[in-house]
Design a protein around this motif. Structure first.
Motif, short mmCIF file in Angstrom:
data_model
loop_
_atom_site.label_atom_id
_atom_site.label_comp_id
_atom_site.label_asym_id
_atom_site.label_seq_id
_atom_site.Cartn_x
_atom_site.Cartn_y
_atom_site.Cartn_z
N GLN A 95 -15.25 -51.22 7.25
CA GLN A 95 -16.39 -51.92 6.68
C GLN A 95 -17.65 -51.58 7.50
OE1 GLN A 95 -15.75 -54.24 3.80
NE2 GLN A 95 -14.09 -52.74 4.01
N TYR A 96 -18.71 -51.23 6.79
CA TYR A 96 -19.93 -50.79 7.46
C TYR A 96 -21.11 -51.68 7.09
CZ TYR A 96 -17.51 -46.42 8.59
OH TYR A 96 -16.62 -45.49 9.07
N HIS A 97 -22.04 -51.77 8.05
CA HIS A 97 -23.34 -52.38 7.78
C HIS A 97 -24.36 -51.26 7.68
CE1 HIS A 97 -26.93 -54.80 7.98
NE2 HIS A 97 -27.31 -54.19 9.10
N TYR A 98 -25.17 -51.29 6.61
CA TYR A 98 -26.12 -50.23 6.37
C TYR A 98 -27.54 -50.74 6.60
CZ TYR A 98 -22.19 -47.81 4.23
OH TYR A 98 -20.98 -47.21 4.01
N PRO A 99 -28.10 -50.52 7.79
CA PRO A 99 -29.47 -50.96 8.07
C PRO A 99 -30.48 -50.10 7.31
CG PRO A 99 -28.62 -49.69 9.91
CD PRO A 99 -27.48 -49.85 8.94
N LYS A 100 -31.67 -50.61 7.20
CA LYS A 100 -32.70 -49.85 6.50
C LYS A 100 -33.02 -48.56 7.23
CE LYS A 100 -34.94 -53.82 4.30
NZ LYS A 100 -36.22 -54.58 4.14
N LYS A 101 -32.91 -48.60 8.55
CA LYS A 101 -33.14 -47.40 9.34
C LYS A 101 -31.95 -47.19 10.28
CE LYS A 101 -38.20 -47.77 9.35
NZ LYS A 101 -39.41 -47.84 10.21
N GLY A 102 -31.65 -45.95 10.50
CA GLY A 102 -30.57 -45.65 11.41
C GLY A 102 -29.26 -45.40 10.70
N LYS A 103 -28.22 -45.13 11.50
CA LYS A 103 -26.92 -44.80 10.96
C LYS A 103 -26.14 -46.06 10.58
CE LYS A 103 -26.50 -40.54 13.68
NZ LYS A 103 -25.66 -39.81 14.69
N PRO A 104 -25.18 -45.94 9.65
CA PRO A 104 -24.31 -47.08 9.32
C PRO A 104 -23.54 -47.55 10.55
CG PRO A 104 -24.10 -45.34 7.69
CD PRO A 104 -24.90 -44.75 8.82
N GLU A 105 -23.34 -48.86 10.64
CA GLU A 105 -22.66 -49.45 11.78
C GLU A 105 -21.30 -50.00 11.36
OE1 GLU A 105 -25.29 -52.47 13.11
OE2 GLU A 105 -26.94 -51.08 13.56
N LEU A 106 -20.24 -49.62 12.06
CA LEU A 106 -18.91 -50.13 11.78
C LEU A 106 -18.83 -51.58 12.23
CD1 LEU A 106 -15.97 -49.52 10.87
CD2 LEU A 106 -15.48 -48.94 13.25
N VAL A 107 -18.47 -52.48 11.30
CA VAL A 107 -18.43 -53.90 11.63
C VAL A 107 -17.03 -54.48 11.53
CG1 VAL A 107 -20.84 -54.29 10.97
CG2 VAL A 107 -19.02 -54.52 9.25
N GLY A 108 -16.07 -53.71 11.12
CA GLY A 108 -14.71 -54.23 11.03
C GLY A 108 -13.87 -53.45 10.04
N TYR A 109 -12.71 -54.02 9.72
CA TYR A 109 -11.78 -53.38 8.79
C TYR A 109 -11.26 -54.40 7.79
CZ TYR A 109 -11.74 -49.38 11.92
OH TYR A 109 -12.12 -48.29 12.67
N ARG A 110 -11.02 -53.92 6.59
CA ARG A 110 -10.50 -54.75 5.52
C ARG A 110 -9.12 -54.23 5.12
NH1 ARG A 110 -10.76 -55.06 -0.28
NH2 ARG A 110 -11.12 -57.20 -1.03
N ALA A 111 -8.13 -55.10 5.20
CA ALA A 111 -6.77 -54.73 4.85
C ALA A 111 -6.30 -55.56 3.66
CB ALA A 111 -5.82 -54.93 6.03
N SER A 112 -5.48 -54.96 2.80
CA SER A 112 -4.98 -55.69 1.64
C SER A 112 -3.62 -55.14 1.23
CB SER A 112 -5.95 -55.61 0.46
OG SER A 112 -6.07 -54.28 0.00
N ARG A 113 -2.80 -56.01 0.64
CA ARG A 113 -1.53 -55.61 0.03
C ARG A 113 -1.33 -56.42 -1.24
NH1 ARG A 113 3.49 -55.31 4.10
NH2 ARG A 113 4.47 -54.57 2.18
N THR A 114 -0.69 -55.80 -2.20
CA THR A 114 -0.44 -56.43 -3.50
C THR A 114 1.06 -56.60 -3.70
OG1 THR A 114 -2.43 -55.44 -4.45
CG2 THR A 114 -0.76 -56.21 -5.99
N MET A 115 1.44 -57.74 -4.28
CA MET A 115 2.84 -58.01 -4.58
C MET A 115 2.98 -58.47 -6.03
SD MET A 115 3.92 -59.99 -1.11
CE MET A 115 2.27 -60.69 -1.06
N THR A 116 4.00 -57.96 -6.69
CA THR A 116 4.33 -58.37 -8.05
C THR A 116 5.70 -59.04 -8.03
OG1 THR A 116 3.05 -56.56 -9.02
CG2 THR A 116 4.71 -57.61 -10.41
N VAL A 117 5.77 -60.23 -8.63
CA VAL A 117 7.00 -61.02 -8.62
C VAL A 117 7.44 -61.28 -10.05
CG1 VAL A 117 8.10 -63.17 -7.87
CG2 VAL A 117 6.29 -62.13 -6.47
N LYS A 118 8.69 -60.98 -10.33
CA LYS A 118 9.29 -61.26 -11.62
C LYS A 118 9.96 -62.63 -11.57
CE LYS A 118 12.62 -59.36 -14.95
NZ LYS A 118 13.58 -58.25 -15.18
N VAL A 119 9.58 -63.53 -12.46
CA VAL A 119 10.10 -64.89 -12.50
C VAL A 119 11.10 -64.99 -13.65
CG1 VAL A 119 9.52 -67.34 -12.62
CG2 VAL A 119 7.89 -65.72 -11.64
#
Length: 231
Positions: A95-119
């Motif tokens: 995840q990046y922050h994009y300032p009006k001037k300068g290079k993008p700044e790394l501000v963290g990471y986003r993780a995700s997983r998906t699960m499908t369950v049959k009922v």
């Protein structure tokens, strides 16, 4: 009496029968038959997602994996077969922050997983969704209500569509004082999807569970037919 060269019924404005490109040279009639049956759902399938954002990739992965493991463990304790649970691989993005001037700044990471369950038993759907909430799942992508014997209902809908096409053809031929001949061509495309209940909701706060026991599915089919008209 002069024979009508073509008699076409178009109910939806568009037909899968390509009359202009493949029209027969003899007098004919084109109809589209529609059929539908209702069914009470007796099973379901739902897809959930866990999403976490942290400063490091390792921490984001650990949080997501812990939620997934806890959710699967609780479902297994409730008797859900491992074959009824499908878990995706981890999806990790910076995840990046994009300032009006300068290079993008790394501000963290986003993780995700998906699960499908049959009922297998629809009566357990709300309970499994409550477990997802308690274990930290923060998004429900879809809930699909289903019937165990979909093929049977689809065949019933198809027969209704055939009856509808035949009924329209007989009515039109009679109305135009023509005599209906045999079937020259049948165009049929199996429906690509079944009726579903789609929802996308936030699970940040506990909401009152909805009951799906009184829901009804409508299963539809259609068929396009070209009939000959007798001279």
């Amino acid at each position: 009496m002069k024979i009508l060269p073509i008699l076409t019924l178009a109910l939806s404005g568009l037909m899968s029968v390509n009359v202009s490109a493949n029209a027969p040279s003899f007098p004919h009639l084109v109809t589209t038959g529609y059929g539908e049956v209702t069914a009470t759902p007796d099973m379901a399938e739902f897809t959930v997602k866990v999403v976490e954002s942290t400063m490091t990739a390792e921490q984001a992965k650990l949080l997501v994996d812990n939620v997934v493991s806890g959710f699967i463990g609780k479902l297994t304790d409730q008797g859900v077969s491992p074959d009824s649970i499908n878990s995706s691989n981890l999806y990790l993005t910076p995840q990046y922050h994009y300032p009006k001037k300068g290079k993008p700044e790394l501000v963290g990471y986003r993780a995700s997983r998906t699960m499908t369950v049959k009922v297998e038993d629809l009566a357990n759907l709300n309970q499994y969704l409550d477990i997802a909430l308690s274990e930290g799942i923060n998004q429900v992508d879809t809930i699909r209500l289903k019937v165990r014997d979909e093929v049977k209902y689809q065949q019933q809908a198809r027969l209704e569509a055939i009856k509808d096409a035949n009924s329209k053809a007989r009515s039109l031929a009679t109305g135009f004082e023509q005599e209906l001949g045999g079937v020259w061509r049948i165009d049929y495309n199996m429906p690509s999807s079944q009726p579903v209940l789609m929802r996308s909701v936030s699970m940040d706060a506990k909401a009152e569970s909805n009951s799906y026991q009184d829901s009804t599915l409508v299963i539809r089919d259609r068929v396009d037919v070209i009939y000959k008209l007798k001279d």
